[in-house]
Design a protein around this motif. Structure first.
Motif, PDB file in Angstrom:
ATOM      1  N   ILE A 186       0.852  -1.186   0.000  1.00 53.85           N
ATOM      2  CA  ILE A 186       0.000   0.000   0.000  1.00 53.85           C
ATOM      3  C   ILE A 186       0.889   1.236   0.000  1.00 53.85           C
ATOM      4  N   ALA A 187       0.646   2.114  -0.946  1.00 52.46           N
ATOM      5  CA  ALA A 187       1.359   3.398  -0.946  1.00 52.46           C
ATOM      6  C   ALA A 187       0.497   4.406  -0.186  1.00 52.46           C
ATOM      7  N   TYR A 188       1.157   5.261   0.593  1.00 55.40           N
ATOM      8  CA  TYR A 188       0.421   6.214   1.428  1.00 55.40           C
ATOM      9  C   TYR A 188       1.058   7.596   1.303  1.00 55.40           C
ATOM     10  N   ILE A 244       4.416   1.864   1.564  1.00 55.18           N
ATOM     11  CA  ILE A 244       5.401   2.693   0.878  1.00 55.18           C
ATOM     12  C   ILE A 244       4.966   4.145   1.073  1.00 55.18           C
ATOM     13  N   PHE A 245       5.780   4.939   1.725  1.00 52.08           N
ATOM     14  CA  PHE A 245       5.428   6.340   1.963  1.00 52.08           C
ATOM     15  C   PHE A 245       5.941   7.189   0.807  1.00 52.08           C
ATOM     16  N   ILE A 246       5.095   8.128   0.382  1.00 52.85           N
ATOM     17  CA  ILE A 246       5.402   8.914  -0.825  1.00 52.85           C
ATOM     18  C   ILE A 246       4.920  10.351  -0.664  1.00 52.85           C
ATOM     19  N   GLY A 247       5.547  11.232  -1.428  1.00 52.58           N
ATOM     20  CA  GLY A 247       5.042  12.596  -1.525  1.00 52.58           C
ATOM     21  C   GLY A 247       5.991  13.618  -0.925  1.00 52.58           C
ATOM     22  N   GLY A 248       6.759  14.283  -1.771  1.00 49.20           N
ATOM     23  CA  GLY A 248       7.615  15.376  -1.314  1.00 49.20           C
ATOM     24  C   GLY A 248       8.799  14.932  -0.472  1.00 49.20           C
ATOM     25  N   ILE A 249       9.103  13.647  -0.485  1.00 48.21           N
ATOM     26  CA  ILE A 249      10.208  13.146   0.350  1.00 48.21           C
ATOM     27  C   ILE A 249      11.524  13.338  -0.395  1.00 48.21           C
ATOM     28  N   ASN A 250      12.530  13.816   0.344  1.00 44.96           N
ATOM     29  CA  ASN A 250      13.863  14.022  -0.239  1.00 44.96           C
ATOM     30  C   ASN A 250      14.915  13.818   0.844  1.00 44.96           C
ATOM     31  N   LEU A 251      16.155  14.039   0.482  1.00 45.18           N
ATOM     32  CA  LEU A 251      17.262  13.794   1.409  1.00 45.18           C
ATOM     33  C   LEU A 251      17.160  14.654   2.663  1.00 45.18           C
ATOM     34  N   ALA A 263       8.903   4.187   9.389  1.00 42.06           N
ATOM     35  CA  ALA A 263       8.696   3.861   7.969  1.00 42.06           C
ATOM     36  C   ALA A 263       9.918   3.122   7.429  1.00 42.06           C
ATOM     37  N   LYS A 264       9.661   2.117   6.607  1.00 38.88           N
ATOM     38  CA  LYS A 264      10.781   1.332   6.075  1.00 38.88           C
ATOM     39  C   LYS A 264      10.943   1.492   4.568  1.00 38.88           C
TER      40      LYS A 264
END
Ligand code: TZP
Ligand code: MG
Length: 211
Positions: A131-133, A163-170, A181-182
């Motif tokens: 599941i992407a969230y 799976i966590f998503i959205g605006g994630i970066n280093l 979160a993994k």
């Protein structure tokens, strides 16, 4: 059969953010940097272009032991022999998961997008493999973001990889990983970076640092 393992870094493609570099070149660099999963998500390509790109990405990924997922269309996923299919909430109206499974085959991966705790709650009992969230942080494709507050609760109830998503970066990935979160998915953090291989390697090292 491929599965989605925890501690995965998942790149979603996006030609429009790739600064004139082809999606194949982007994927090549991400693979060199250690990406685990590639999803073809190209909203401005016609069916033939998707089939052509999908075939190339499929061979590239399978030759490098990287999981390859096709967005939106189970027939294209099947035709290019992808490892799986990713469906959004609106795709479910056209392709309920049972239908999609019949098309792509029972051993393939199906992932589902969710955008709220309520959608997540429903998705967790469906026949999907991950599941992407999100969007967790603000992003280009959505006009809202959910934030990191509910992450621990979701991880507590999930029986399958999230799976966590959205605006994630280093710069902000630690805010997500430190909640437990993994698996992290992203578009621009890789496809729009100047050195895609190095950026991928750094993102992957962040995830590995929480093992
Ligand atoms: N689904 C939720 S957020 C998002 C999708 C496809 C876009 C993620 O892109 P980015 O560049 O990682 O914010
Ligand atoms: Mg879709």
């Amino acid at each position: 059969m491929r599965i989605i393992s925890d501690y995965s870094l998942y790149m979603v493609t996006g030609q429009e953010y790739s600064k004139e570099r082809s999606t194949l070149e982007v994927a090549n660099n991400a693979i060199k940097g250690g990406i685990d999963i590639v999803q073809m998500r190209e909203k401005d390509m016609n069916r033939q272009e998707l089939l052509d790109l999908g075939s190339s990405l499929s061979s590239l990924c399978s030759g490098n032991n990287v999981t390859f997922i096709v967005n939106d269309d189970p027939f294209i996923a099947k035709e290019v022999d992808a490892d799986g299919l990713h469906l959004g909430q609106e795709d479910l109206e056209k392709y309920p998961i049972e239908e999609a499974r019949k098309i792509i085959g029972k051993d393939k991966i199906i992932g589902l997008s969710t955008h709220s705790p309520e959608q997540f709650e429903k998705a967790k009992d469906l026949d999907c493999n991950y599941i992407a969230y999100g969007p967790i942080f603000s992003t280009k494709t959505k006009d809202y973001s959910i934030g990191t507050d509910g992450i621990e609760d979701l991880l507590g109830i999930a029986q399958k990889p999230i799976i966590f998503i959205g605006g994630i970066n280093l710069d902000n990935i630690d805010k997500v990983l430190s909640k437990g979160a993994k698996n992290i998915a992203l578009i621009r953090a890789i496809v729009a970076s100047d050195d895609m291989e190095t950026e991928t390697r750094k993102l992957k090292a962040k995830i590995d640092g929480y093992r």
